[in-house]
Design an enzyme around this catalytic site. Structure first.
Site, PDB file in Angstrom:
ATOM      1  N   GLU A 253       0.858  -1.324   0.182  1.00  0.00           N
ATOM      2  CA  GLU A 253      -0.091   0.020   0.060  1.00  0.00           C
ATOM      3  C   GLU A 253       0.949   1.215   0.093  1.00  0.00           C
ATOM      4  OE1 GLU A 253      -2.681  -0.302   3.184  1.00  0.00           O
ATOM      5  OE2 GLU A 253      -3.763  -2.032   2.480  1.00  0.00           O
ATOM      6  N   GLU A 358      -6.217 -11.234  -0.445  1.00  0.00           N
ATOM      7  CA  GLU A 358      -7.010 -10.400   0.562  1.00  0.00           C
ATOM      8  C   GLU A 358      -8.644 -10.120   0.057  1.00  0.00           C
ATOM      9  OE1 GLU A 358      -5.369  -6.908   2.574  1.00  0.00           O
ATOM     10  OE2 GLU A 358      -3.352  -7.530   2.041  1.00  0.00           O
TER      11      GLU A 358
HETATM   12  C1  XIL Z   1      -5.559  -6.059   8.851  1.00  0.00           C
HETATM   13  C2  XIL Z   1      -5.788  -6.947   9.692  1.00  0.00           C
HETATM   14  O1  XIL Z   1      -6.882  -7.867   9.240  1.00  0.00           O
HETATM   15  C3  XIL Z   1      -6.172  -6.570  11.024  1.00  0.00           C
HETATM   16  O2  XIL Z   1      -6.497  -7.585  11.869  1.00  0.00           O
HETATM   17  C4  XIL Z   1      -5.236  -5.353  11.644  1.00  0.00           C
HETATM   18  O3  XIL Z   1      -5.704  -5.133  12.726  1.00  0.00           O
HETATM   19  C5  XIL Z   1      -4.841  -4.551  10.338  1.00  0.00           C
HETATM   20  O4  XIL Z   1      -4.374  -5.106   9.216  1.00  0.00           O
HETATM   21  N1  XIL Z   1      -4.642  -4.514   4.127  1.00  0.00           N
HETATM   22  C6  XIL Z   1      -3.488  -5.220   4.464  1.00  0.00           C
HETATM   23  C7  XIL Z   1      -3.648  -6.076   5.600  1.00  0.00           C
HETATM   24  O5  XIL Z   1      -2.712  -5.551   3.391  1.00  0.00           O
HETATM   25  O6  XIL Z   1      -2.450  -6.277   6.301  1.00  0.00           O
HETATM   26  C8  XIL Z   1      -4.868  -5.326   6.605  1.00  0.00           C
HETATM   27  O7  XIL Z   1      -4.924  -6.543   7.749  1.00  0.00           O
HETATM   28  C9  XIL Z   1      -6.180  -5.256   5.906  1.00  0.00           C
HETATM   29  C10 XIL Z   1      -6.067  -4.350   4.733  1.00  0.00           C
END
Ligand code: XIL
Length: 445
Positions: A253, A358
């Protein structure tokens, strides 16, 4: 000729002669023959649509769905029936008109994937996500505590998944809590479980502005010292997991969402310059020439301008990067299939691997639902199928993994982190499979 036969002929003669269409004639009961057709839902193969096709009028009809519930009245229109348990079911339609009863029956077979088309079950009902996805890995997230607790979480991992990502324990603030101090314990638990069960581990994520430890945010040394610290962190981490972790998100990101998608002004950019991403990839490549290196980001399908920014980075990284991680935090109604396809096309045309990472699909993006309705679950399932279909259609050389961000709905970060009411995954809270699960399998066909 016996007497009964003679009487019958006489009566038939009288009856036939008097049947001249006069209104006073006795009404002869007309027997209507019960008939029906069925179709299997294309988005949820556990759903059967039953249509009563009996011709005529003035009859009453009822169904026995074969589920042990006895007869139920035939509602107007198409009846929808759910078959969740594997087995053979006889469906009976009973039609009554003027005291005359006819029936029609059909038998269906159901296996773990749903109702078998034409009664032909494939794979003996033993298909799971990972057994059906033969050309790419099926991933999901886990935590060391879930693995240690075991039970249905690990059973589900073993049955359906073969590529594990740590939800947050392999991020910098966990792995490198203070200068020179490392904690890989959670990652080690995940790696051990993965090795015991022939699964891969995807490392996520070395550099992410949201998981930067405060000691890094407040780094007191020079820019050169900062860069050395980052190099040490990446090198130490990759060395620790060498041969145990197949792939890493090196940077996560990095782009802003606003106009022009500039690089976020993270501490890494401030201290190492605009080419900090390239430097991090180079550190990772130096540490382990065999591990697969990914750049991972969100909104890559929904925003064509962000997609362009990400692909420009990929072009700039050249051979340092092996793959693109497209976070798939999407909704049942967007982005469009063509936008998702554009992510696949852009990655494939650059000769890179594609990680649909994701994946979660919001069923309630406008917050107008309080429960997951069948209709919404079906629309969500259709989107899962679309995503899997697009992924499965890319060339073998570009395939890597499709990873869901969570196993069961109630554990989704959308609930814990964003406080949304939603059901974005493929398993219910009790680990039963949602329509989305079968849609995933359907997408592979
Ligand atoms: C999120 C997790 O799911 C949460 O438990 C944590 O508190 C924050 O991070 N994009 C990403 C992930 O790349 O690492 C994120 O994960 C969600 C958004």
């Amino acid at each position: 000729m016996n007497k009964i036969l003679i009487l019958s002929i006489v009566l038939f003669g009288i009856f036939a002669c008097s049947s001249d269409g006069n209104d006073d004639d006795p009404v002869i009961p007309i027997k209507v023959q019960a008939s029906f057709v069925y179709t299997i839902s294309t988005v949820d193969s556990h759903l059967l649509f039953l249509e009563n096709t009996t011709s005529g009028d003035g009859f009453t009809s009822s169904w026995d769905y074969g589920l042990g519930g006895g007869n139920v009245n035939d509602a107007p229109g198409v009846d929808t029936v759910r078959y969740d348990t594997a087995g053979t079911y006889t469906i009976k339609l009973t039609v009554v008109k003027d005291g005359l009863t006819t029936t029609a029956t059909k038998t269906i077979k159901v296996d773990a994937t749903g109702i078998c088309p034409n009664g032909l079950c494939s794979g003996g009902g033993s298909e799971t996500l990972k057994s059906a996805a033969t050309t790419f890995s099926v991933g999901t997230i886990t935590r060391d505590s879930y693995i240690i607790a075991g039970g249905k979480h690990t059973e589900t991992l073993k049955a359906d998944f073969n590529n594990l990502t740590s939800e947050y324990q392999m991020k910098m603030d966990k792995m490198n809590p203070s200068l020179g101090k490392y904690d890989f314990s959670a990652g080690d638990v995940i790696v051990k479980f993965a090795q015991e069960n022939s699964m891969n581990v995807h490392g996520h994520a070395l550099i992410w502005h949201s998981s930067t430890p405060s000691w890094v945010e407040n780094f007191a040394g020079t820019n050169a010292e900062f860069e050395t610290m980052v190099e040490n962190y990446i090198t130490t981490t990759l060395n620790h997991f060498k041969g145990k972790v197949r792939s890493w998100d090196v940077v996560n990101e990095a782009f802003e969402d606003g106009t022009g998608h500039p690089l976020r002004n993270s501490i890494f950019r401030q201290k190492m310059g605009d080419d900090y991403i390239k430097k991090c990839f180079q550190f990772a490549r130096n540490a382990d020439p065999n591990v697969l290196l990914f750049y991972n980001d969100y909104n890559i399908a929904s925003s064509s301008t962000k997609r362009a920014a990400i692909f420009a980075l990929v072009d700039n990284l050249g051979s340092l990067i092996d793959g693109v991680g497209a976070q798939m935090h999407i909704s049942y109604n967007e982005p469009s299939a063509s936008s998702i396809q554009a992510v696949a096309d852009g990655t494939v045309s650059r000769g890179k691997k594609l990680h649909f990472s994701e994946l979660d699909i919001r069923a309630n993006p406008n917050n107008d639902q309080t429960t997951l309705t069948t209709a919404r679950a079906d629309l969500q399932a259709a989107k899962f199928k679309e995503v899997v279909k697009i992924y499965n259609s890319i060339p073998l050389a570009n395939k890597f993994a499709l990873t869901t961000w969570g196993v069961r709905d109630n554990e989704s970060w959308l609930i814990a982190f964003w406080k949304h009411i939603d059901w974005p995954l493929m398993f219910n809270e009790d680990y039963s499979k949602k329509p989305a699960y079968n849609a995933f399998l359907e997408g592979l066909k």
